[in-house]
Write a protein that holds these residues in place. Sequence first.
Motif, PDB file in Angstrom:
ATOM      1  N   UNK A 338      54.281  20.507  45.899  1.00 31.18           N
ATOM      2  CA  UNK A 338      54.102  21.672  46.780  1.00 31.18           C
ATOM      3  C   UNK A 338      53.059  22.610  46.196  1.00 31.18           C
ATOM      4  N   UNK A 339      52.206  23.113  47.052  1.00 28.38           N
ATOM      5  CA  UNK A 339      51.145  24.032  46.620  1.00 28.38           C
ATOM      6  C   UNK A 339      51.395  25.407  47.228  1.00 28.38           C
ATOM      7  N   UNK A 340      51.469  26.393  46.364  1.00 20.58           N
ATOM      8  CA  UNK A 340      51.719  27.764  46.791  1.00 20.58           C
ATOM      9  C   UNK A 340      50.608  28.661  46.273  1.00 20.58           C
ATOM     10  N   UNK A 341      50.263  29.675  47.047  1.00 23.35           N
ATOM     11  CA  UNK A 341      49.347  30.690  46.533  1.00 23.35           C
ATOM     12  C   UNK A 341      50.172  31.889  46.090  1.00 23.35           C
ATOM     13  N   UNK A 342      49.861  32.401  44.921  1.00 18.48           N
ATOM     14  CA  UNK A 342      50.595  33.534  44.363  1.00 18.48           C
ATOM     15  C   UNK A 342      49.608  34.632  43.995  1.00 18.48           C
ATOM     16  N   UNK A 343      50.044  35.883  44.001  1.00 20.17           N
ATOM     17  CA  UNK A 343      49.129  36.978  43.679  1.00 20.17           C
ATOM     18  C   UNK A 343      48.784  37.009  42.195  1.00 20.17           C
ATOM     19  N   UNK A 344      47.592  37.449  41.906  1.00 23.11           N
ATOM     20  CA  UNK A 344      47.176  37.619  40.517  1.00 23.11           C
ATOM     21  C   UNK A 344      47.944  38.772  39.890  1.00 23.11           C
ATOM     22  N   UNK A 345      48.173  38.675  38.576  1.00 24.86           N
ATOM     23  CA  UNK A 345      48.854  39.749  37.851  1.00 24.86           C
ATOM     24  C   UNK A 345      47.983  40.353  36.763  1.00 24.86           C
ATOM     25  N   UNK A 346      46.906  39.650  36.401  1.00 27.24           N
ATOM     26  CA  UNK A 346      46.022  40.144  35.339  1.00 27.24           C
ATOM     27  C   UNK A 346      44.890  40.961  35.938  1.00 27.24           C
ATOM     28  N   UNK A 347      44.205  41.729  35.089  1.00 28.94           N
ATOM     29  CA  UNK A 347      43.079  42.535  35.531  1.00 28.94           C
ATOM     30  C   UNK A 347      43.517  43.596  36.514  1.00 28.94           C
ATOM     31  N   UNK A 348      42.795  43.698  37.616  1.00 28.47           N
ATOM     32  CA  UNK A 348      43.167  44.684  38.631  1.00 28.47           C
ATOM     33  C   UNK A 348      44.193  44.132  39.612  1.00 28.47           C
ATOM     34  N   UNK A 349      44.642  42.917  39.377  1.00 22.52           N
ATOM     35  CA  UNK A 349      45.682  42.337  40.231  1.00 22.52           C
ATOM     36  C   UNK A 349      45.193  41.827  41.556  1.00 22.52           C
TER      37      UNK A 349
END
Length: 489
Positions: A338-349
Amino acid sequence: MTAHPALIEWPEDPSDAAGLALWTSEDIATATGGRASARFAVSGVEIDSRDVVEGDLFFALKGESSDGHRYLEGAAGRGAAGAVVEHASFGPHVLVSNTSSALEDLGKAARSRVDAGIIGVTGSAGKTGVKEALYSALDRACRGRAHRSVKSYNNHVGVPLSLARMPAATRFGVFEMGMNHTGELAALTRLVRPHVAIVTTIAPAHIGHFSGEEEIADAKGEIFEGLERGGVAIIPADSRHFERLRAKAALHAERVISFGSNRDATVRLIDALPAPGGGTLVTADLDGRKVCYTIAQPGAHWVTNSLAVMAAVEAIGGDLGAAGLALAEMEGLAGRGARNTIPASAGDGSGRALLIDESYNANPASMAVTLQQLGQTPATRRIAILGSMRELGADEARYHADLAGPVAEGKVDRLILVGPEMAALASALGKSGAGSLAAAIDVAHVENTAEAAQCLAADGVRGGDAILVKGSNSVGLGALVRSLTAREQ
């Protein structure tokens, strides 16, 4: 404008007259040799009281450390319409001498009452994906009357449970069968009694219980022992164990079909090209007939899987067009691609990352294939979180160390290894992760999933990352996947 009836009405089918209930108390008592306390009907079968829904039949199974009779009240509270028990109970029930044997008996009764094409699937890898693809293909073309084993219910409890859940009006049934010891598959296939039996591949999965891959091939070949008269065996033409499998299949099958890239394969790959939007455009020769279809799932292993699916659909009398549509629409399975897109947590997010969930299972062959696919996945940074591969026996250190090559092929930038068995791979890569194989890789070796989560969080997830999570289910990396995807809820 009035639509023509032929366009809006399904043709009549004798099975339309079948009752709506999955089982009645009389049916259950007859199948199990039990005694019903009252008349009742059920719409489902369950062995875990936590999963019971209204109308289910609850089997109070006894295990080494648990007794389902302790959860009868909970099952009733969740709406169970009846139970199968070993001692008299409150509420509607069927009393039997042994609930485990009764479940097997009900599964046998379900298999005997259907007039359906039955397919059995086994293999060291790919069996769940092939089972799901077959189900989607057959269900699309038979008015929703296909049935399959759910999740990975493929053992001595899961197979009879899956059979017991099969409605009388089923047209096609697809059952996954697994094993980790000699003789297990022989028992399961005699319950399923398939018309078509598939071995997807042979690899060193559970090899700790066998003397070598040859013994694994023999154990997988047991699936052919349960074939119905006139049955068809489907085997991988590209496997180095092909001749061994073919010899076993020939003892029980009327016809043996091979699939793969080998020029002599019955179902042979002609061409595989990247499809627009991902996936693969496949051209194959089906015993002299050329077909072309698209697979939504990425990876060369899915190209091979699709050949097995097409071979089985044709062998069971299904619709190849519907099979092609099903493969084009099929999404990845949780824990198995399964492929999911998740939000970034590093940098400015800002930005999104791709999370590839392969957390349910791992063996050397599937690890290599999945890492290869990671290397072909567009990304600004590739992160691989790899858990230990279990049940590999005395050579487990070598199997883990040998992943150094696939890690390099996967173009991994950051590698988090989880579990004590992964120490061998960490050592093979060296402290820098470079060795002579590739540019330096940022390598961390941790003991458990919690530490892996901390390690990933320390650097954070960046937009454009591709993160692969793969390991044996017992490592528990599914919890990491759930925590990463929970932020989307």
